[in-house]
Design a protein around this motif. Structure first.
Motif, short mmCIF file in Angstrom:
data_model
loop_
_atom_site.label_atom_id
_atom_site.label_comp_id
_atom_site.label_asym_id
_atom_site.label_seq_id
_atom_site.Cartn_x
_atom_site.Cartn_y
_atom_site.Cartn_z
N MET A 93 0.84 -1.20 0.00
CA MET A 93 0.00 0.00 0.00
C MET A 93 0.87 1.25 0.00
O MET A 93 0.62 2.21 -0.76
N ALA A 94 1.90 1.26 0.83
CA ALA A 94 2.80 2.42 0.91
C ALA A 94 3.55 2.59 -0.41
O ALA A 94 3.78 3.72 -0.86
N LEU A 98 3.26 5.97 -2.81
CA LEU A 98 4.38 6.77 -3.28
C LEU A 98 4.34 6.96 -4.80
O LEU A 98 4.62 8.03 -5.31
N LYS A 99 3.96 5.90 -5.52
CA LYS A 99 3.86 6.00 -6.98
C LYS A 99 2.79 7.02 -7.37
O LYS A 99 2.98 7.83 -8.29
N LEU A 103 3.28 10.56 -9.32
CA LEU A 103 2.54 10.84 -10.55
C LEU A 103 1.76 12.15 -10.44
O LEU A 103 1.72 12.95 -11.38
N LYS A 104 1.18 12.38 -9.29
CA LYS A 104 0.46 13.62 -9.06
C LYS A 104 1.39 14.82 -9.12
O LYS A 104 1.06 15.86 -9.71
N ARG A 105 2.57 14.69 -8.53
CA ARG A 105 3.54 15.79 -8.55
C ARG A 105 3.96 16.14 -9.97
O ARG A 105 4.06 17.31 -10.35
N PRO A 186 -1.78 2.60 -12.14
CA PRO A 186 -2.00 2.70 -10.69
C PRO A 186 -3.40 3.16 -10.29
O PRO A 186 -3.79 2.97 -9.14
N THR A 187 -4.13 3.78 -11.21
CA THR A 187 -5.46 4.28 -10.88
C THR A 187 -6.56 3.27 -11.24
O THR A 187 -7.74 3.62 -11.17
#
Length: 207
Positions: A93-94, A98-99, A103-105, A186-187
């Motif tokens: 989960m962690a 982080l991924k 990706l958001k950044r 990842p989404t």
């Protein structure tokens, strides 16, 4: 007395059709039926069947590496090699959190660069061709940012799912989505089979 063959019926306008004058060798009814069935059976009736999922290869040598590493130190191969019994444990989960954060950044940085580009290109260009090129580039960049904006919303929802402990499981079936699929997307909120069923249904019945 030999049977008389009927003359071909005249086409419209009183003229005999050239097609009716051509002699085509006859085919027995049984042969024609067999040929038709054969051609029908060779049609790709399985075209709408989704392809089988591709199995993710695991490296047994990496199966226990996750025990001695933090989530930030794990590689994709090490996460794939983790035992199925450890699926979506705290470290996994962690790792995916982080991924998603990374990706958001990246998306937010791209959005900032787009704003700078648009501000820099506000100077009026006298050449119509140059103006058209700049406008097309702006339109393309804005479309890309719009897709990233939608992806950003999915990323935030995925992070919320991680915080709630629901990440990694299919919304429709409740089954594991799979580490390999989550690494590629990842989404993802659906398993590969559920996603294929949904896409197949959309092709057949529309949205």
């Amino acid at each position: 007395m030999p049977a008389q063959t009927a003359a071909p019926a005249p086409a419209r306008g009183g003229r005999v059709s050239r097609l009716s004058q051509l002699t085509v060798p006859s085919m027995p009814q049984s042969v024609a039926s067999t040929a038709a069935k054969s051609s029908f059976s060779q049609a790709p009736s399985h075209a709408l069947v989704p392809p089988p999922p591709i199995a993710v290869k695991k490296d047994p040598k990496l199966a226990n590496n996750w025990k001695a590493k933090s989530a930030a130190e794990l590689t994709d191969a090490e996460v794939i090699a983790m035992p199925d019994t450890e699926y979506m444990n705290e470290k996994q989960m962690a790792f995916f959190r982080l991924k998603l954060v990374e990706l958001k950044r990246g998306i937010l940085e791209n959005a900032g660069e787009t704003t700078e580009h648009l501000r820099e290109d506000t100077v009026v260009v006298p050449d119509p061709a140059d103006r058209a090129t700049i406008e097309e580039e702006h339109a393309l960049e804005l479309r890309t940012r719009d897709r990233e904006r939608k992806l950003l919303k999915k990323i935030e929802q995925s992070i919320q799912r991680i915080d709630a402990g629901d990440y990694g499981y299919c919304d429709e079936t409740g089954e594991p989505i799979g580490v390999g699929r989550l690494l590629a997307r990842p989404t993802a909120t659906l398993s590969l089979e559920a996603q294929q069923r949904r896409e197949l249904k959309q092709k057949m019945f529309g949205d």
